[in-house]
Scaffold this motif. Structure first.
Motif, PDB file in Angstrom:
ATOM      1  N   ARG A 205      -7.116 -17.328   8.272  1.00 48.53           N
ATOM      2  CA  ARG A 205      -5.674 -16.957   7.922  1.00 48.53           C
ATOM      3  C   ARG A 205      -5.590 -15.320   8.473  1.00 48.53           C
ATOM      4  N   ARG A 206      -6.559 -14.545   7.868  1.00 49.88           N
ATOM      5  CA  ARG A 206      -6.801 -13.331   8.234  1.00 49.88           C
ATOM      6  C   ARG A 206      -6.580 -12.977   9.831  1.00 49.88           C
ATOM      7  N   GLU A 207      -7.334 -13.725  10.643  1.00 52.09           N
ATOM      8  CA  GLU A 207      -7.430 -13.520  12.271  1.00 52.09           C
ATOM      9  C   GLU A 207      -6.437 -14.352  12.763  1.00 52.09           C
ATOM     10  N   ILE A 208      -6.109 -15.458  12.559  1.00 53.83           N
ATOM     11  CA  ILE A 208      -5.316 -16.346  13.539  1.00 53.83           C
ATOM     12  C   ILE A 208      -3.922 -15.845  13.044  1.00 53.83           C
ATOM     13  N   PHE A 209      -3.423 -15.824  11.782  1.00 52.44           N
ATOM     14  CA  PHE A 209      -2.233 -15.532  11.470  1.00 52.44           C
ATOM     15  C   PHE A 209      -2.012 -14.342  10.712  1.00 52.44           C
ATOM     16  N   ASN A 210      -2.784 -13.024  11.304  1.00 47.67           N
ATOM     17  CA  ASN A 210      -2.670 -11.864  10.852  1.00 47.67           C
ATOM     18  C   ASN A 210      -2.281 -11.362   9.555  1.00 47.67           C
ATOM     19  N   GLU A 211      -2.963 -12.290   8.598  1.00 42.15           N
ATOM     20  CA  GLU A 211      -2.537 -11.948   7.121  1.00 42.15           C
ATOM     21  C   GLU A 211      -3.425 -10.647   6.806  1.00 42.15           C
ATOM     22  N   THR A 212      -2.375  -9.499   6.563  1.00 42.42           N
ATOM     23  CA  THR A 212      -3.173  -8.282   6.321  1.00 42.42           C
ATOM     24  C   THR A 212      -3.526  -8.061   4.918  1.00 42.42           C
ATOM     25  N   SER A 213      -4.302  -6.829   4.513  1.00 41.60           N
ATOM     26  CA  SER A 213      -4.353  -6.957   3.138  1.00 41.60           C
ATOM     27  C   SER A 213      -3.113  -6.534   2.177  1.00 41.60           C
ATOM     28  N   GLN A 214      -2.184  -6.337   2.718  1.00 40.22           N
ATOM     29  CA  GLN A 214      -0.941  -6.231   1.958  1.00 40.22           C
ATOM     30  C   GLN A 214      -0.186  -7.616   1.841  1.00 40.22           C
ATOM     31  N   ILE A 215      -0.357  -8.443   2.746  1.00 35.82           N
ATOM     32  CA  ILE A 215      -0.128  -9.768   2.599  1.00 35.82           C
ATOM     33  C   ILE A 215      -0.778 -10.724   1.524  1.00 35.82           C
ATOM     34  N   LEU A 216      -1.934 -10.309   1.717  1.00 31.60           N
ATOM     35  CA  LEU A 216      -3.079 -10.950   0.688  1.00 31.60           C
ATOM     36  C   LEU A 216      -2.837 -10.579  -0.818  1.00 31.60           C
ATOM     37  N   ASN A 217      -2.538  -9.345  -0.785  1.00 26.12           N
ATOM     38  CA  ASN A 217      -2.329  -8.652  -2.144  1.00 26.12           C
ATOM     39  C   ASN A 217      -1.146  -9.287  -2.817  1.00 26.12           C
TER      40      ASN A 217
ATOM     41  N   VAL B 248      -5.907 -22.266  -5.489  1.00 22.46           N
ATOM     42  CA  VAL B 248      -5.588 -22.024  -4.211  1.00 22.46           C
ATOM     43  C   VAL B 248      -6.835 -21.064  -3.555  1.00 22.46           C
ATOM     44  N   LEU B 249      -6.784 -21.474  -2.245  1.00 23.58           N
ATOM     45  CA  LEU B 249      -7.497 -20.513  -1.338  1.00 23.58           C
ATOM     46  C   LEU B 249      -6.711 -19.269  -0.953  1.00 23.58           C
ATOM     47  N   ILE B 250      -7.230 -18.254  -0.907  1.00 20.27           N
ATOM     48  CA  ILE B 250      -6.602 -16.861  -0.303  1.00 20.27           C
ATOM     49  C   ILE B 250      -7.573 -16.178   0.425  1.00 20.27           C
TER      50      ILE B 250
ATOM     51  N   VAL C  27      -7.166 -28.402  -4.406  1.00 21.68           N
ATOM     52  CA  VAL C  27      -6.970 -26.946  -4.080  1.00 21.68           C
ATOM     53  C   VAL C  27      -6.014 -26.667  -3.190  1.00 21.68           C
ATOM     54  N   ALA C  28      -4.781 -25.640  -3.229  1.00 19.32           N
ATOM     55  CA  ALA C  28      -3.969 -25.651  -1.899  1.00 19.32           C
ATOM     56  C   ALA C  28      -4.695 -24.628  -0.990  1.00 19.32           C
ATOM     57  N   GLN C  29      -4.500 -24.927   0.296  1.00 20.51           N
ATOM     58  CA  GLN C  29      -5.231 -24.159   1.339  1.00 20.51           C
ATOM     59  C   GLN C  29      -4.487 -22.644   1.365  1.00 20.51           C
ATOM     60  N   ASN C  30      -3.302 -22.620   0.969  1.00 22.78           N
ATOM     61  CA  ASN C  30      -2.225 -21.546   1.250  1.00 22.78           C
ATOM     62  C   ASN C  30      -1.409 -21.498   0.260  1.00 22.78           C
ATOM     63  N   VAL C  31      -0.752 -20.123   0.168  1.00 18.00           N
ATOM     64  CA  VAL C  31       0.416 -19.841  -0.850  1.00 18.00           C
ATOM     65  C   VAL C  31       1.189 -19.154  -0.131  1.00 18.00           C
ATOM     66  N   SER C  32       2.733 -19.184  -0.776  1.00 19.40           N
ATOM     67  CA  SER C  32       3.347 -17.997   0.010  1.00 19.40           C
ATOM     68  C   SER C  32       3.174 -16.590  -0.460  1.00 19.40           C
ATOM     69  N   ARG C  33       3.568 -15.745   0.296  1.00 18.12           N
ATOM     70  CA  ARG C  33       3.508 -14.212  -0.096  1.00 18.12           C
ATOM     71  C   ARG C  33       4.823 -13.950  -0.913  1.00 18.12           C
ATOM     72  N   ILE C  34       5.873 -15.102  -0.764  1.00 17.36           N
ATOM     73  CA  ILE C  34       7.122 -14.727  -1.770  1.00 17.36           C
ATOM     74  C   ILE C  34       6.959 -15.565  -2.878  1.00 17.36           C
TER      75      ILE C  34
ATOM     76  N   GLN D 133     -12.956  -5.623   1.169  1.00 20.72           N
ATOM     77  CA  GLN D 133     -12.017  -6.608   1.119  1.00 20.72           C
ATOM     78  C   GLN D 133     -11.791  -7.108  -0.604  1.00 20.72           C
ATOM     79  N   ILE D 134     -12.788  -6.939  -1.431  1.00 21.64           N
ATOM     80  CA  ILE D 134     -12.862  -7.337  -2.554  1.00 21.64           C
ATOM     81  C   ILE D 134     -11.847  -5.986  -3.312  1.00 21.64           C
ATOM     82  N   CYS D 135     -12.235  -4.834  -2.965  1.00 25.08           N
ATOM     83  CA  CYS D 135     -11.676  -3.506  -3.527  1.00 25.08           C
ATOM     84  C   CYS D 135     -10.107  -3.914  -3.121  1.00 25.08           C
ATOM     85  N   ASP D 136      -9.826  -4.169  -1.962  1.00 18.37           N
ATOM     86  CA  ASP D 136      -8.315  -4.440  -1.587  1.00 18.37           C
ATOM     87  C   ASP D 136      -7.472  -4.917  -2.706  1.00 18.37           C
ATOM     88  N   ILE D 137      -7.993  -6.075  -3.422  1.00 12.80           N
ATOM     89  CA  ILE D 137      -7.263  -6.834  -4.622  1.00 12.80           C
ATOM     90  C   ILE D 137      -7.134  -6.187  -5.822  1.00 12.80           C
ATOM     91  N   THR D 138      -7.921  -4.964  -6.120  1.00 10.86           N
ATOM     92  CA  THR D 138      -7.904  -4.352  -7.268  1.00 10.86           C
ATOM     93  C   THR D 138      -6.705  -3.947  -7.754  1.00 10.86           C
TER      94      THR D 138
END
Length: 263
Positions: A109-121, A102-104, A72-79, A157-162
């Motif tokens: 990632r949310r707190e230390i690397f400031n990954e917002t709901s937009q980035i996660l989406n 992959v973990l998302i 399992v990858a711990q991360n993936v690019s937003r690109i 947080q779940i609704c964010d990805i719908t």
């Protein structure tokens, strides 16, 4: 609704650990434990999420196991795709290297690397488009829990990805509930509290997708061999996302065995 018919998952998140020699020893020890007393695949899915550097070497090492163990990858690019994006690894590159999970959304990632709901989406959309299965992490802070906002935060947080998950793609998502205050602290939500949240997540998922009743919901947050059996008996806890305990072969094996034996 109970998820007791769901095959549990136990996934070890190695985070930024360990060194190569220790990783080889850890994998060797875990494989020996499985060889001596196999945990059948139909009783428990097992995965390991090493650092990006170690993905292919861990994958190669796991190929000789007596049973399938997912890498399992711990991360993936937003690109998405390929291009001039120094330091990034896209979902397509992961898939090309036969990394299918992959973990998302992990709180670090949310707190230390400031990954917002937009980035996660963006990450979720790219991963699903590339055909990856996502372990999507959700969880509340201690302050949010104490203010009575835990369920609201987690369900949001779940609704964010719908917005980016197509109807049939929900079956490619595993949810991992990790109360932030229990990650790496030695504190664990009580089985009763964890089950209550997992039941709320299950209820929310069934309102979002017909696959909600069959989706695995994992618990994470200082999961150890000592508390695994009690957590595994909860009907809506379908496995564990394991941090520190996954760096010990015996502990990780015992956690997997607990879920395999209980479900």
């Amino acid at each position: 609704m109970s998820g007791s018919a769901i095959t549990p998952w136990v996934v070890g998140n190695w985070k930024m650990n360990p060194m190569q020699a220790d990783a080889k020893e850890l994998l060797s020890g875990f494989k020996k434990l499985l060889q001596n007393n196999e945990i059948k695949e139909e009783n428990c899915h097992i995965g390991i999420a090493p650092s990006m550097l170690a993905l292919t070497s861990v994958q190669a090492e796991l190929a000789s196991s007596v049973r399938s163990i997912y890498t399992v990858a711990q991360n993936v690019s937003r690109i998405a795709g390929l291009g001039a994006y120094t330091g990034e690894v896209s979902a397509e590159l992961l898939k090309d290297h036969h990394i299918d999970f992959v973990l998302i959304g992990h709180s670090e990632r949310r707190e230390i690397f400031n990954e917002t709901s937009q980035i996660l989406n963006e990450k979720v959309k790219n991963a699903l488009t590339a055909g990856l299965t996502i372990i999507y992490c959700v969880g509340e802070s201690l302050e949010q829990r104490e203010n009575g906002q835990a369920e609201q935060v987690v369900l949001q947080q779940i609704c964010d990805i719908t917005a980016v998950v197509q109807a049939e793609q929900w079956q490619k998502i595993v949810i991992a509930y990790e109360p932030i205050w229990a990650i790496g602290t030695g504190k664990t939500a009580s089985p009763e509290d964890a089950q209550t949240m997992h039941a709320k997540i299950r209820e929310g998922l069934t309102q979002i997708t017909p696959f909600g009743a069959s989706m695995a919901i994992l618990y994470g947050g200082s999961v150890k061999a000592e508390n695994a059996v009690e957590l595994a008996t909860c009907p809506d806890i379908n496995g564990a996302l394991v941090g520190g305990a996954s760096l010990n072969a015996a502990s990780f094996y015992e956690i997997a065995q607990a879920f395999a034996n209980t479900k």
